[in-house]
Design a protein around this motif. Structure first.
Motif, PDB file in Angstrom:
ATOM      1  N   LYS A  48      36.381  50.962  50.006  1.00 49.69           N
ATOM      2  CA  LYS A  48      35.001  50.877  50.736  1.00 49.69           C
ATOM      3  C   LYS A  48      34.352  49.591  51.005  1.00 49.69           C
ATOM      4  N   ALA A  49      33.945  49.334  49.497  1.00 47.50           N
ATOM      5  CA  ALA A  49      33.363  48.018  49.348  1.00 47.50           C
ATOM      6  C   ALA A  49      34.126  46.840  50.125  1.00 47.50           C
ATOM      7  N   ALA A  50      35.382  46.862  49.907  1.00 48.17           N
ATOM      8  CA  ALA A  50      36.318  45.678  50.492  1.00 48.17           C
ATOM      9  C   ALA A  50      36.182  45.708  51.927  1.00 48.17           C
ATOM     10  N   SER A  51      35.903  46.999  52.596  1.00 46.46           N
ATOM     11  CA  SER A  51      36.185  46.935  54.064  1.00 46.46           C
ATOM     12  C   SER A  51      35.150  47.258  54.984  1.00 46.46           C
ATOM     13  N   THR A  52      33.799  47.070  54.242  1.00 48.62           N
ATOM     14  CA  THR A  52      32.654  47.392  54.806  1.00 48.62           C
ATOM     15  C   THR A  52      32.012  46.067  55.857  1.00 48.62           C
ATOM     16  N   ASN A  53      31.252  46.560  56.944  1.00 46.81           N
ATOM     17  CA  ASN A  53      30.707  45.463  57.547  1.00 46.81           C
ATOM     18  C   ASN A  53      29.220  45.142  57.441  1.00 46.81           C
ATOM     19  N   THR A  68      32.662  44.893  40.591  1.00 47.97           N
ATOM     20  CA  THR A  68      34.045  45.037  41.324  1.00 47.97           C
ATOM     21  C   THR A  68      33.592  44.641  42.890  1.00 47.97           C
ATOM     22  N   ALA A  69      32.636  45.305  43.478  1.00 46.36           N
ATOM     23  CA  ALA A  69      32.361  45.129  44.753  1.00 46.36           C
ATOM     24  C   ALA A  69      32.047  43.672  45.267  1.00 46.36           C
ATOM     25  N   LYS A  70      31.143  42.845  44.335  1.00 44.55           N
ATOM     26  CA  LYS A  70      30.725  41.554  44.364  1.00 44.55           C
ATOM     27  C   LYS A  70      32.038  40.774  44.235  1.00 44.55           C
ATOM     28  N   ILE A  71      32.866  41.172  43.234  1.00 34.99           N
ATOM     29  CA  ILE A  71      34.039  40.193  43.369  1.00 34.99           C
ATOM     30  C   ILE A  71      35.029  40.439  44.830  1.00 34.99           C
ATOM     31  N   THR A 117      34.445  44.611  32.458  1.00 27.05           N
ATOM     32  CA  THR A 117      33.545  43.776  32.892  1.00 27.05           C
ATOM     33  C   THR A 117      34.533  42.706  33.603  1.00 27.05           C
ATOM     34  N   ALA A 118      33.897  41.806  34.458  1.00 26.28           N
ATOM     35  CA  ALA A 118      34.604  40.886  35.486  1.00 26.28           C
ATOM     36  C   ALA A 118      35.153  39.746  34.517  1.00 26.28           C
ATOM     37  N   ALA A 119      34.515  39.681  33.165  1.00 24.29           N
ATOM     38  CA  ALA A 119      34.992  38.747  32.335  1.00 24.29           C
ATOM     39  C   ALA A 119      36.679  39.107  31.834  1.00 24.29           C
ATOM     40  N   VAL A 120      36.741  40.342  31.457  1.00 24.85           N
ATOM     41  CA  VAL A 120      37.940  41.055  31.070  1.00 24.85           C
ATOM     42  C   VAL A 120      39.002  41.238  32.387  1.00 24.85           C
ATOM     43  N   LYS A 300      42.163  38.294  41.817  1.00 29.10           N
ATOM     44  CA  LYS A 300      43.588  38.356  42.026  1.00 29.10           C
ATOM     45  C   LYS A 300      44.131  39.642  41.565  1.00 29.10           C
ATOM     46  N   PRO A 301      43.834  40.239  40.242  1.00 23.51           N
ATOM     47  CA  PRO A 301      44.302  41.295  39.628  1.00 23.51           C
ATOM     48  C   PRO A 301      43.643  42.633  40.705  1.00 23.51           C
ATOM     49  N   MET A 302      42.597  42.482  41.029  1.00 23.48           N
ATOM     50  CA  MET A 302      42.125  43.545  41.860  1.00 23.48           C
ATOM     51  C   MET A 302      42.632  43.538  43.154  1.00 23.48           C
ATOM     52  N   GLN A 303      42.929  42.350  43.956  1.00 20.88           N
ATOM     53  CA  GLN A 303      43.812  42.450  45.271  1.00 20.88           C
ATOM     54  C   GLN A 303      45.186  43.167  44.705  1.00 20.88           C
ATOM     55  N   ARG A 304      45.839  42.788  43.641  1.00 19.59           N
ATOM     56  CA  ARG A 304      46.936  43.064  43.464  1.00 19.59           C
ATOM     57  C   ARG A 304      47.048  44.408  43.368  1.00 19.59           C
ATOM     58  N   MET A 305      46.013  45.121  42.741  1.00 19.60           N
ATOM     59  CA  MET A 305      45.972  46.494  42.819  1.00 19.60           C
ATOM     60  C   MET A 305      45.578  47.328  43.960  1.00 19.60           C
ATOM     61  N   LEU A 306      45.098  46.715  44.731  1.00 16.22           N
ATOM     62  CA  LEU A 306      44.841  47.181  46.348  1.00 16.22           C
ATOM     63  C   LEU A 306      45.856  47.206  47.178  1.00 16.22           C
ATOM     64  N   GLU A 307      46.715  45.883  46.888  1.00 13.23           N
ATOM     65  CA  GLU A 307      48.305  46.002  47.387  1.00 13.23           C
ATOM     66  C   GLU A 307      48.973  47.040  47.143  1.00 13.23           C
ATOM     67  N   MET A 308      49.274  47.219  45.716  1.00  8.17           N
ATOM     68  CA  MET A 308      50.279  47.932  45.025  1.00  8.17           C
ATOM     69  C   MET A 308      49.927  49.473  45.400  1.00  8.17           C
TER      70      MET A 308
END
Ligand code: 13P
Ligand code: SF4
Length: 310
Positions: A48-53, A68-71, A117-120, A300-308
């Protein structure tokens, strides 16, 4: 007009003025869930965060969720009603210690649960949630060694479901580890027809008693689809609000903590209130900020998750 009605009206006005979207996790207080534009589990909330206007995302959940929403949406203002709303799993996995652990396993592919965390995240190859963890691990090449962090209970469950050996980081959720096995057994005795449904963050002795194990969204769907008319629910009791709306005719039984306490409520999630929600829409603080190079690594790993997990 009652105080609460005035508060809700003020939040609705501010939400419009700010072009804000209010996202809430199932563990939030009922009145926050009721005012949210969208209520979901961590995977659905990320999507939802990735697709909101909207220009502003008000994240009614915990810090790693807002982060995660900020990433995913660096150009948007992301606010969290209470900046102290953390998570014991994220706290259990400090980035420097995690870096040492990774260095000890250089050939491992790193799968991190989104509760970090974002650092992990920035040190991970793939992010998962409790809803897609088994499916994502099953997509990895069978001979690839995998390191799984930070929740050891979720990791052990993924191990059992996927049939593959994972190297586990020893993190835990203080909420899901408080449920009392005796209380579950007593409830089962009192309600012999009830099914036990559990979040995979619970300890093994409780998962052994479960008829169904899944993420918050999967538990909600299961309660709806099962022919059973009562459930012993082993996860944070905030979920009962949505569950009871979906299955008004069914009986939902909450499980107390080990000492009969109400410590099964997530103390971090419950820091958010309607008053703080209104205040953060007024001031657009506290806002989530992050170093751009770390954000790019964590994305990068977040986008990979959303794609997979499409
Ligand atoms: P879900 O992935 O089911 O939303 O769970 C998140 C969480 O924090 C559970 O404690
Ligand atoms: Fe973290 Fe546990 Fe709270 Fe979920 S319930 S946010 S894992 S402390």
């Amino acid at each position: 007009m009652s105080a609460d009605t005035a508060l809700v009206a003020a939040i609705n006005r501010l939400r419009q003025d700010r072009n804000a979207v209010i996202l809430a996790h199932y563990y939030q207080e009922s009145e926050i869930q009721d005012i949210a534009d969208f209520v979901g589990d961590s995977l659905e909330l990320s999507r939802k965060a990735a697709s909101t206007n909207a220009d502003v995302i008000v994240f009614c959940g915990v810090h790693f969720m807002a982060e995660t929403a900020k990433i995913l949406c660096p150009e948007k203002t992301v606010v969290l009603p209470d900046l102290e709303a953390g998570c014991s799993l994220a706290d259990d996995c400090p980035a420097d210690e995690f870096a040492r652990f990774r260095a000890e396993h250089p050939d491992h592919f790193v799968v991190s649960y989104i509760n970090c965390t974002a650092a992990v995240k920035a040190q991970s190859d793939l992010i998962c949630t409790s809803s897609n963890a088994v499916d994502l691990v099953n997509q990895l090449p069978a001979d690839q060694p995998v390191l799984f962090a930070p929740d050891q209970n979720l990791g052990r469950w993924v191990q059992q479901q996927s049939g593959r050996e994972l190297t586990l980081w020893p993190g835990r959720c203080i909420v899901h580890e408080t449920f009392s096995e005796e209380a579950v057994l007593a409830l089962k005795h009192e309600h012999p027809g009830a099914e036990v449904i559990a979040h995979p963050e619970c300890q093994q002795n409780l998962l052994d008693l479960a008829d169904f194990i899944g993420s918050t969204s999967k538990l909600l769907n299961y309660a709806e689809q099962s022919s059973c008319d009562s459930f012993i629910v082993l996860t944070e009791p905030g979920i009962l609000h949505q569950m009871q709306q979906r299955v008004p005719e069914k009986t939902l039984l909450d499980v107390p903590g080990i000492d009969g306490c109400s410590c099964n409520a997530c103390p971090y999630m419950r820091l958010n209130t309607l008053e703080k929600l209104k205040a953060c829409l007024e001031t657009l603080t506290p806002a989530i900020e992050m170093d751009e190079s770390m954000r790019l690594k964590a994305m990068k790993p977040m986008q990979r998750m959303l794609e997979m997990s499409r």
